[in-house]
Design a protein around this motif. Structure first.
Motif: not given
Length: 441
Positions: A254-258
């Motif tokens: 999710l870090d990478m997605h956001f």
């Protein structure tokens, strides 16, 4: 709550939180208040010498003391003024002025207690609505925080203000309870069973439906407890149906997605995360060389600064000696590979799962998919996912630097829990929640 967040491990706190408002239960401002317009407002301790108010509809703010003894509110956790001023009468009178409304403290029947779980003394409190009528009772199961639930859990008053009894207790190794702090779900589930037994004893003939509400770490513990001794319901708030290690992996993704990084960058970040997670899991005894090599390999890449995870961020800057010290200091017997699905499949207790779509601490997508699969298989489970909500079931806004600051609780969150505790089912609409109901009520 948000003001208590420290670096976490599966919502499992890695840093000790020392309450600045340690005498909170003795302060006569702490309590629930009924306003002239019928609303209930809860006032709870917060950071330093501030207080936090919460409304049943989800609005919240932080109260800052003025020189004249009144209090000024700021919006959510933003520290922006929200034009609300609060003042209290003397303690004996029990009055409040909240904005333009006046109100009175809500009186409850309160029983303080000590009870034992496997030889360890735990300290708890039953808070009941006034009267002799039978009411549902909910046992509040800790998250991973180190502070006293009896001091800081607002739900111990918010539920009774709605006609529901609440039993709150200090987790072992916290507050006034004995024992050593642990994240061992098996031990904590046994403690929750003992808490339920004590809650029923104290409530006596007034006890109606009885069950658990557990947030974050409590989402692993409460279903286990319900499988060990009968309960009428379980509510899991922002909890997980995956392992601790899977949680960190999902959080990194999710870090990478956001932050809008590519699939290739996400793959690298997850490789780094797996290596770091292995070091944490083994208490710093294994895998350091491989983890350090990946740090050096990737640390100059643009995505590296955005890697956080649920606990990976805590070990990213540490050298080998520091990791060894960390492992000794935070040896909480965390069950990194505990699989919650067998317990959820075996359960015959109706459960409500309330998740936030944007939860970085306890990512909800896989958990939601698993709970839906259980519903499809015929389990008496209900799933509610709030778009735009994060850990703690709060909505948020972004600061200029891209970090989040919470503004309020998701509308309908508290009402949904009330209805499930009271009726064993929920309605169709609670704010923006996307609700999946069991096939047969």
């Amino acid at each position: 709550m948000k003001s208590l967040i420290a670096p976490t491990l599966c919502g499992l706190s890695l840093l000790l939180f020392v309450p600045a408002y340690a005498d909170a239960t003795k302060d006569c401002h702490i309590g629930s208040w009924r306003l002239g317009d019928g609303r209930a407002i809860d006032i709870a301790p917060s950071d330093g010498d501030t207080l936090r108010w919460r409304a049943f509809t989800g609005e919240t703010g932080q109260l800052h003391r003025n020189k004249d003894g009144s209090w000024t509110s700021t919006y959510g956790w933003t520290e922006r003024p929200d034009r609300k001023t609060v003042s209290f009468s003397d303690c004996a009178t029990g009055g409040i002025r909240f904005g333009k409304e006046t109100g009175k403290r809500i009186a409850f029947d309160v029983s303080e207690t000590n009870f034992e779980s496997n030889g360890t003394k735990l300290v708890g409190r039953l808070v009941m609505p006034k009267g002799s009528a039978k009411v549902p009772v909910v046992v509040l199961v800790h998250g991973s925080e180190h502070d006293s639930a009896r001091d800081f859990y607002a739900l111990q008053r918010m539920f009774p203000a709605l006609g529901i009894g609440a039993f709150v207790y200090d987790k072992r190794g916290t507050g006034a309870s004995g024992g050593t702090y642990t994240q061992d779900f098996d031990v904590l589930a046994n403690d929750a069973v003992a808490a339920m037994r004590e809650a029923r004893r104290l409530a006596g003939p007034r006890a109606g439906r009885t069950g658990y509400q557990g947030g974050s770490e409590g989402g692993w513990v409460a279903p286990l407890a319900a499988n060990r001794a009968p309960a009428d319901f379980v509510i899991v708030s922002f909890g997980l149906a995956v392992t601790v290690l899977e949680e960190d992996q999902e959080s990194v993704a999710l870090d990478m997605h956001f932050h809008h990084h590519s699939a290739d960058d996400t793959k690298k970040a997850l490789e780094l995360a797996r290596a770091g997670e292995f070091v944490v899991e083994t208490g710093g005894k294994e895998g350091y060389a491989e983890f350090d090599a990946l740090r050096r390999k990737y640390k100059s890449e643009p995505w590296y600064k955005d890697v956080h995870g649920d606990f990976l961020f805590f070990v990213l800057p540490l050298d080998k000696a520091q990791m060894g010290e960390m492992a000794r200091k935070f040896d909480f017997h965390t069950p990194f590979r505990y699989e919650p699905m067998p317990a959820l499949r075996a359960s015959t207790t109706p459960q409500l799962w309330v998740l936030g779509s944007d939860d970085l601490d306890a990512p909800s997508a896989e958990t939601a998919a698993r709970v839906k699969s259980l519903i499809a298989a015929g389990k008496d489970y209900t799933l509610a996912v709030y778009p735009g909500a994060e850990h703690g079931m709060t909505e948020y806004e972004l600061k200029p630097d891209g970090t989040r600051v919470s503004t309020r609780y998701a509308p309908g969150y508290f009402a949904m829990m009330r209805d499930f505790i009271r009726d064993g089912r929920v309605g169709d609409h609670y704010g923006q929640a996307e609700i999946t109901q069991p096939r047969v009520h």
